[in-house]
Design a protein around this motif. Sequence first.
Motif, PDB file in Angstrom:
ATOM      1  N   THR C 110       0.865  -1.303  -0.088  1.00  0.00           N
ATOM      2  CA  THR C 110      -0.001  -0.066  -0.002  1.00  0.00           C
ATOM      3  C   THR C 110       1.006   1.299  -0.109  1.00  0.00           C
ATOM      4  O   THR C 110       1.733   1.502   0.860  1.00  0.00           O
ATOM      5  CB  THR C 110      -0.899   0.097   1.191  1.00  0.00           C
ATOM      6  OG1 THR C 110      -0.122  -0.242   2.474  1.00  0.00           O
ATOM      7  CG2 THR C 110      -2.042  -0.913   1.199  1.00  0.00           C
ATOM      8  N   ASP C 111       0.621   2.133  -1.003  1.00  0.00           N
ATOM      9  CA  ASP C 111       1.189   3.424  -0.843  1.00  0.00           C
ATOM     10  C   ASP C 111       2.810   3.255  -1.135  1.00  0.00           C
ATOM     11  O   ASP C 111       3.628   3.975  -0.527  1.00  0.00           O
ATOM     12  CB  ASP C 111       0.980   4.397   0.152  1.00  0.00           C
ATOM     13  CG  ASP C 111       1.337   5.753  -0.123  1.00  0.00           C
ATOM     14  OD1 ASP C 111       1.851   6.301   0.957  1.00  0.00           O
ATOM     15  OD2 ASP C 111       1.254   6.070  -1.035  1.00  0.00           O
ATOM     16  N   HIS C 112       3.135   2.277  -2.021  1.00  0.00           N
ATOM     17  CA  HIS C 112       4.720   2.007  -2.096  1.00  0.00           C
ATOM     18  C   HIS C 112       4.558   1.550  -3.638  1.00  0.00           C
ATOM     19  O   HIS C 112       4.430   0.796  -4.247  1.00  0.00           O
ATOM     20  CB  HIS C 112       5.240   0.628  -1.323  1.00  0.00           C
ATOM     21  CG  HIS C 112       6.750   0.945  -1.485  1.00  0.00           C
ATOM     22  ND1 HIS C 112       7.279  -0.065  -2.190  1.00  0.00           N
ATOM     23  CD2 HIS C 112       7.637   1.700  -0.954  1.00  0.00           C
ATOM     24  CE1 HIS C 112       8.632   0.079  -2.228  1.00  0.00           C
ATOM     25  NE2 HIS C 112       8.801   1.239  -1.364  1.00  0.00           N
ATOM     26  N   TYR C 113       5.549   2.485  -4.215  1.00  0.00           N
ATOM     27  CA  TYR C 113       5.616   2.176  -5.630  1.00  0.00           C
ATOM     28  C   TYR C 113       7.286   1.959  -6.037  1.00  0.00           C
ATOM     29  O   TYR C 113       8.013   2.477  -5.534  1.00  0.00           O
ATOM     30  CB  TYR C 113       5.032   3.427  -6.530  1.00  0.00           C
ATOM     31  CG  TYR C 113       3.701   3.588  -6.399  1.00  0.00           C
ATOM     32  CD1 TYR C 113       3.245   4.585  -5.280  1.00  0.00           C
ATOM     33  CD2 TYR C 113       2.663   3.159  -7.043  1.00  0.00           C
ATOM     34  CE1 TYR C 113       2.008   4.903  -5.200  1.00  0.00           C
ATOM     35  CE2 TYR C 113       1.359   3.240  -6.711  1.00  0.00           C
ATOM     36  CZ  TYR C 113       1.030   4.189  -5.685  1.00  0.00           C
ATOM     37  OH  TYR C 113      -0.120   4.467  -5.692  1.00  0.00           O
ATOM     38  N   SER C 114       7.211   1.178  -6.919  1.00  0.00           N
ATOM     39  CA  SER C 114       8.658   0.753  -7.643  1.00  0.00           C
ATOM     40  C   SER C 114       8.790   1.207  -9.136  1.00  0.00           C
ATOM     41  O   SER C 114       7.859   0.693 -10.003  1.00  0.00           O
ATOM     42  CB  SER C 114       8.864  -0.695  -7.548  1.00  0.00           C
ATOM     43  OG  SER C 114      10.079  -0.954  -8.000  1.00  0.00           O
ATOM     44  N   ILE C 115       9.742   2.179  -9.460  1.00  0.00           N
ATOM     45  CA  ILE C 115       9.646   2.596 -10.847  1.00  0.00           C
ATOM     46  C   ILE C 115      10.830   2.084 -11.445  1.00  0.00           C
ATOM     47  O   ILE C 115      11.971   2.247 -10.780  1.00  0.00           O
ATOM     48  CB  ILE C 115       9.708   4.098 -11.070  1.00  0.00           C
ATOM     49  CG1 ILE C 115       8.442   4.691 -10.316  1.00  0.00           C
ATOM     50  CG2 ILE C 115       9.415   4.699 -12.503  1.00  0.00           C
ATOM     51  CD1 ILE C 115       8.458   6.127 -10.103  1.00  0.00           C
ATOM     52  N   THR C 116      10.806   1.744 -12.498  1.00  0.00           N
ATOM     53  CA  THR C 116      11.863   0.944 -13.335  1.00  0.00           C
ATOM     54  C   THR C 116      12.133   2.020 -14.569  1.00  0.00           C
ATOM     55  O   THR C 116      11.280   2.203 -15.362  1.00  0.00           O
ATOM     56  CB  THR C 116      11.987  -0.441 -13.616  1.00  0.00           C
ATOM     57  OG1 THR C 116      11.661  -1.092 -12.595  1.00  0.00           O
ATOM     58  CG2 THR C 116      13.642  -0.853 -14.219  1.00  0.00           C
ATOM     59  N   TYR C 117      13.502   2.377 -15.101  1.00  0.00           N
ATOM     60  CA  TYR C 117      13.518   3.074 -16.263  1.00  0.00           C
ATOM     61  C   TYR C 117      14.710   3.106 -16.968  1.00  0.00           C
ATOM     62  O   TYR C 117      15.717   2.547 -16.323  1.00  0.00           O
ATOM     63  CB  TYR C 117      13.297   4.693 -15.951  1.00  0.00           C
ATOM     64  CG  TYR C 117      14.239   5.475 -15.191  1.00  0.00           C
ATOM     65  CD1 TYR C 117      14.341   5.402 -14.129  1.00  0.00           C
ATOM     66  CD2 TYR C 117      15.321   6.132 -16.104  1.00  0.00           C
ATOM     67  CE1 TYR C 117      15.430   6.264 -13.306  1.00  0.00           C
ATOM     68  CE2 TYR C 117      16.099   6.800 -15.650  1.00  0.00           C
ATOM     69  CZ  TYR C 117      16.356   6.824 -14.071  1.00  0.00           C
ATOM     70  OH  TYR C 117      17.541   7.246 -13.524  1.00  0.00           O
ATOM     71  N   GLU C 118      14.925   3.233 -18.278  1.00  0.00           N
ATOM     72  CA  GLU C 118      15.981   3.202 -18.871  1.00  0.00           C
ATOM     73  C   GLU C 118      16.026   4.039 -19.910  1.00  0.00           C
ATOM     74  O   GLU C 118      14.980   4.706 -20.574  1.00  0.00           O
ATOM     75  CB  GLU C 118      16.013   1.642 -19.632  1.00  0.00           C
ATOM     76  CG  GLU C 118      16.118   0.359 -18.916  1.00  0.00           C
ATOM     77  CD  GLU C 118      15.850  -0.899 -19.809  1.00  0.00           C
ATOM     78  OE1 GLU C 118      16.767  -1.572 -19.773  1.00  0.00           O
ATOM     79  OE2 GLU C 118      14.815  -0.982 -20.440  1.00  0.00           O
ATOM     80  N   LEU C 119      17.330   4.689 -20.272  1.00  0.00           N
ATOM     81  CA  LEU C 119      17.517   5.698 -21.157  1.00  0.00           C
ATOM     82  C   LEU C 119      18.274   4.950 -22.563  1.00  0.00           C
ATOM     83  O   LEU C 119      19.491   4.468 -22.173  1.00  0.00           O
ATOM     84  CB  LEU C 119      18.235   6.812 -20.695  1.00  0.00           C
ATOM     85  CG  LEU C 119      18.790   7.945 -21.832  1.00  0.00           C
ATOM     86  CD1 LEU C 119      17.845   8.547 -22.289  1.00  0.00           C
ATOM     87  CD2 LEU C 119      19.622   8.809 -21.068  1.00  0.00           C
ATOM     88  N   TYR C 120      17.894   5.096 -23.695  1.00  0.00           N
ATOM     89  CA  TYR C 120      18.378   4.633 -24.874  1.00  0.00           C
ATOM     90  C   TYR C 120      18.961   5.701 -25.797  1.00  0.00           C
ATOM     91  O   TYR C 120      18.355   6.465 -25.897  1.00  0.00           O
ATOM     92  CB  TYR C 120      17.668   3.606 -25.407  1.00  0.00           C
ATOM     93  CG  TYR C 120      17.626   2.111 -24.925  1.00  0.00           C
ATOM     94  CD1 TYR C 120      16.703   2.053 -23.858  1.00  0.00           C
ATOM     95  CD2 TYR C 120      18.574   1.218 -25.096  1.00  0.00           C
ATOM     96  CE1 TYR C 120      16.673   0.468 -23.159  1.00  0.00           C
ATOM     97  CE2 TYR C 120      18.351  -0.132 -24.442  1.00  0.00           C
ATOM     98  CZ  TYR C 120      17.663  -0.302 -23.532  1.00  0.00           C
ATOM     99  OH  TYR C 120      17.693  -1.615 -22.776  1.00  0.00           O
TER     100      TYR C 120
END
Lengths: 183, 294, 432
Positions: C110-120
């Motif tokens: 609850t109320d915890h987010y995990s964001i994964t991102y990549e730059l190409y």
Amino acid sequence: MKQVLSIALLMAGAVLLSGCPKKHNVIEPPTAGTQVPGSSSTTPGEGASTSGRALDGDAAARGANGLAGATGPLAKRIIYFDFDKSEIKPEFADVVAAHARNLSSHPNVHVKLEGNTDERGTREYNIGLGERRAQAVRRALLLQGVAESQLTTVSFGAERPAVEGDDEAAWAQNRRVELVYGP
Amino acid sequence: MPGFFREHSWPIVFSVALHGLLAAGLLAATLISINHSLPTMQPIPVDAVVVDSQVLHAAQRALTERAEQEAARVRAAADAKAAADAAAAQATADAQMAAEKQRAAEEAKSAAAEIERTKQAEAAKATEAQKVAAAKRAEDAKRAEDAKRAEDAKRAEDAQRAADAKQADDAKHAADLKAKAEREAELKRQLAEEEHVSAVEASPARAQYIARLAARIQNAWIKPPSARAGLDCIVNITQIPGGEVTGAKVSQCNGDAAARQSIENAVYRASPLPAPPDPALFERNLVIHFHPDE
Amino acid sequence: MHKLFSCLAVLLIWTSPVARAGEFVVEITKGQTEAIPIAVVPFASAEVTAASFDVAQLVSDDLARSGRFKTMDRKDMIDQPHTGANIGFDDWRRLNNDYMVVGSMQADGTDHYSITYELYNVLTKQRLLGFQISANRPGLRSAGHQIADAVFEKILGIRGAFSTRIAYISVLGHLPDKTFQLIVADADGENPHVVMQSHEPLMSPSWSPDGSSLAYVSFEQRLPTVYVQTLKTGDRRIVSSQAGVNQAPAWSPDGKKLALVLSTRDGNLDIYVKDLATQQLTRITDDPGIDTEPQWSKDGQSIYFTSDRAGGPQIYKVGIRPGDKPRRLTFQGSYNARPRISPDESQLAFVTQENGDYRIATMDLRGRGDVQVLTKGHFDVSPSFAPNGAEIIYASRDRGRGVLALVSADGRVQERLVSSEGELQEPAWAPF
């Protein structure tokens, strides 16, 4: 014991701090008598800079500072200036003279000279311009026999326009020094 | 009980064998499918087909025996037919050979005529090329002359200015500089001799090609804030005919990561590179030297 | 000496790869300063509810607002990959993208987010960045700004300023009943917080170098008085309340002193420096003209300021040691005021007047002092540099209302940032 001492110190500090702002030697704000009612340093709601303001206020106060039944130049409390100028224009010479006479004949009366500019230019430089205009009126009054202790200058720069607007009609009304009589 | 076995020996053996094969086949299938359940590129149906044919093969042996007999009969008939076909084929081949021989002869004739025509066309082209070359040469000469005149004027002006400035210098200074210039000129001459300078390479067409490449890459280079005057970087690129950039490598470079990335990107953004005005000028390997003015 | 030179010349000519025989060398002396095309693909968010936040949109908006990037419109994206493995680089190249950001967001707990991102890098197909950030719901904006910062820095080589704050004054209401607010907000104008409110004017917010406090001028005592307020606690104290003018506070780079404008009895405005610990006051200028709007140099040894000692306001610089004479810096035009230096002191921003219009201009302090006028409005004043020096926030007027606007430090890109029901003025960009 240590706890009591620290609590006592904290309370003393709080008392001292709360008193701090009042320790400084600032000019007392004008009393409610000459301003729009309800204005003082602690209550909100004032700030009127309309040209009609000078005619409001208690008749009694007016009597005390020599403005009772004032007509003619003495009724005018605002001097207007040209753009970027702080010289008193000839048409205001008799207004200044009238107030000079009034003040020198009532040596206990004090007046605050509030300098203002129109909104053009940078704000902080405008504070300087407003002050310069207030000083011009102050010097003129001093030259005509008013005592230094009767005069204070304040500059509001462009922060207190009398009239809002982005044109010369509004700007002309804002380039002014207001004579605000106090106790 | 034993009698039963003896009576139905063949069917029993056949049945056991069949079941054994079935079991073996199923086992094999399971093992294969386990091995292939990990991520691979192979689609599963391919394996299923193999397993099926293994199972069916045993049951079909009897059928195949009959089929073989049939095949033998067919083969005999086919042999006979083949013999007849071969004879016919031979006849057609002979006819074809004769026709080809004739065609060859005709082609030789037309080829000769073609060669003659080409020779004539080339001769015409050569004369045309000579004319163009002559015109170009004249134009070049004029341009070179104009350039030389302008250059001479400039050089004269420069020399005059330099001379004025140098009046304050020692005579020794001037002598040393002269010696240094001579040595450098000698080196330049040596280098020029070692280059494979063909007539085409020394021409304005090469300069034009380089200018086109420079314009394209300049338009494509988005400079980050760190790519300012003082940046000095080299990118070695390879291109294929058509101008597509197939490789880029930043060799020497005094820029930060952002600047390096920007120059590498620039050559890819410029791809495909413009074609040379003369195809003979095409160069696989180019050296791009980045050194911005500001 | 010359022999050595010529020997070196020989060596250089022989070893320089540029001059190798037979090779084609193309000299590039110019480039473009246009915006870099980048696509920020919406992040996958299967389990995330509608109440949660479009992080990719915030990243895209941040990059676009900086003026350095041209972001791709979502409706032009025919495909929305979420990892590098799914990117068809040639397709994205054909759509003219040099870079792209892909990612995904999931809620775990609850109320915890995990964001994964990549730059190409779309041109070289290389992965430049790959990270995972965790945040709760209120922290999602901050996470988005962090991603924008990382992408900005990776591509441009300078630190992003998307996670910083701004302070400004908002004036609500009309005469005779106005309310003045001192507001602190995110650099994109979101999350405004009122840190001080008054019915008398507020002016000149100035950030301490550590970003913990604001100095400002308040007329609550019917006189301009300089206060310093600690943001976290709201505690404030008066730094200067002499008779007359107390104005234009400016923090020294070490945070120990404030430059101020004070007036003498006859109204002459001059610049002083007050030591915050000892309260000692040092006079810096002494001139009949108006000397105001001080700003410290980066080494804390000089002060830039506005003075009309030559007739009209111009910008000067003076050392703080006694006896140093002010040196005039601006000579074009009759009105140049309100100096602000970029964090690396390579540029000076100020207000200049041309044909009756007040505009933001910059002067190159490292080169030949070239002046460039950046904005085109009628009332563009109060410039303040972002802490990465890439942009300038300033106050402008739009359809008769005071708004805040941004211009890139090279003047290429401009946009309006914040507008609200109040009149917005005097923005100050916080340090990192």
